[in-house]
Design an enzyme around this catalytic site. Sequence first.
Site, PDB file in Angstrom:
ATOM      1  N   SER A   1     -19.003  18.323   0.154  1.00 17.50           N
ATOM      2  CA  SER A   1     -17.624  17.974   0.453  1.00 17.50           C
ATOM      3  C   SER A   1     -17.551  17.148   1.724  1.00 17.50           C
ATOM      4  CB  SER A   1     -16.798  19.243   0.641  1.00 17.50           C
ATOM      5  OG  SER A   1     -17.230  19.882   1.827  1.00 17.50           O
ATOM      6  N   LYS A   2     -16.460  16.409   1.815  1.00 22.19           N
ATOM      7  CA  LYS A   2     -16.205  15.553   2.968  1.00 22.19           C
ATOM      8  C   LYS A   2     -16.212  16.356   4.259  1.00 22.19           C
ATOM      9  CE  LYS A   2     -13.059  12.092   1.308  1.00 22.19           C
ATOM     10  NZ  LYS A   2     -11.694  11.724   1.226  1.00 22.19           N
ATOM     11  N   ARG A   3     -15.763  17.603   4.158  1.00 21.32           N
ATOM     12  CA  ARG A   3     -15.622  18.404   5.369  1.00 21.32           C
ATOM     13  C   ARG A   3     -16.960  18.587   6.090  1.00 21.32           C
ATOM     14  NH1 ARG A   3     -13.891  23.025   3.140  1.00 21.32           N
ATOM     15  NH2 ARG A   3     -13.215  21.913   1.297  1.00 21.32           N
TER      16      ARG A   3
END
Length: 492
Positions: free
Chosen positions: A256-258
């Site tokens: 994920s981008k996070r």
Amino acid sequence: MINKTPRVRFAPSPTGYLHVGGLRTALYNYLFAKKNGGKFILRIEDTDQNRFVEGAVENLIETLNWVGLEYDEGPNKEGNVGPYFQSQRLDIYKKYADQLVEQDNAYRCFCSPERLADLKEQQQKAKLPQAKYDKHCLHLSKEEIKNNIDAGISHVIRLNVKAGESVVINDIVRDRVEFSREVIDDQILIKTDGYPTYHMANVVDDHLMGITHVIRGEEWLSSTPKHILLYNAFGWEIPIFAHLPLLLNADRSKLSKRQGDVAVEDYKSKGYLKEALINFVALLGWSTTENDEFFNLNDLIEKFTLERVHKAGAIFNVEKLDWINAEHLRKLEKSAILKMLRENLAESKYKDLNYTDEYLLLVIAAMLERVSFVKDYIDNSPYFFERPTTYDEEVIKKRWKEDSVQLLEKYIIKISHLENPKKEDFEIALKQVAEEAECGAGRIIHPLRVATSGSGIGPGVYDLLFILGKDEVIARINNSLEVIPEIKAKLG
Ligand code: GLU
């Protein structure tokens, strides 16, 4: 069994950037096509009007071009089965949806959003394993349907999932996967706005575009039984499926981008080489029998097989990418590195300085084993582009001795007599000074390095001196002698 020239596709929805997972899908499709003399098609799945992003398709194509995954058919490269934008094929989907309705494999559904919400709530209360449409509209009479349409009530077209045996997927990666029809909803095929859903458009296009192998991420596996029912309803041959393992963060959660960058262009702008990205992404869910890890695109074409794609999720490990980047950087032609270094310099604070190719090539060679990225040449060894303005205090503390000034002064005298000294001449001069002073070479080397570069680490000291050149070396030592003794005194 499909036994013709393979045709595979990468079918992204243009979200604005190419996700590394998308790059992996595109790459495996590309490798499979090239290895098997097939065709690689780019199809843009842009039927979700809510998600329209300006410039997304151009960006996607640019990124694919950058990494070198050239498609055989697609936008701006028309083959016989275009257009390659789903938004330009709406009539086609409508025609096929109508055909399904006529054959009782699909039906028009006029249920209001309120009724559907109620239904879902009831099903949740009754603790049904999964909310499903209750086929209410399947039972409308021809007349009721006509009246609804005449009254302008909007409707969708749904797949009529009939009772029957489980749906079986024979997947190259996942082997046999079985889905009970109980869990398959009467999927919407055409929405109220007349646009097809992913399932409808995807199946119709894969068929009409002659796709033989559907190679895509595992997140689409649960859609595949619906697709198989559609192929069956149309009486079309089912392509071969290969669902690629999920990409995971280091903690095994879905990438994920996070937790880091997911857009290919982010890696590009951070200075990763396309060769390294391709190599790294190829290894996210695939390996050779020998488990070797260093490949260029041609090696990959030669070695790639779908049979060696793994089932288990693949961890996205950026340190490994960095390592692969450094390896590829070392293998590049020096002229290619030179070109990139010049581009990097042009965007740096050194943009107005003029360096000869000869000078930069010496820097490139001296630092090659010490850099992972082209930008490291500037970040790790700024002293090749400007005189040091600071001097590493740790090094001074440890390596600057009471005789350092004197030794460096002697070194200046020694080299000032040399004409166009070569690397060896800098070394011979240093050894002579050491001998005369009856000390080890190290006693001169360390102060000399920090005096000329400001740093305690870097390429071999004689490379450093030779690249800087005699006059510059002398000037730098002289500068340092005005500053370092004071720093030393302060440090105690
Ligand atoms: N449009 C889908 C995506 O965005 C395509 C999935 C498939 O390959 O079937 O990935």
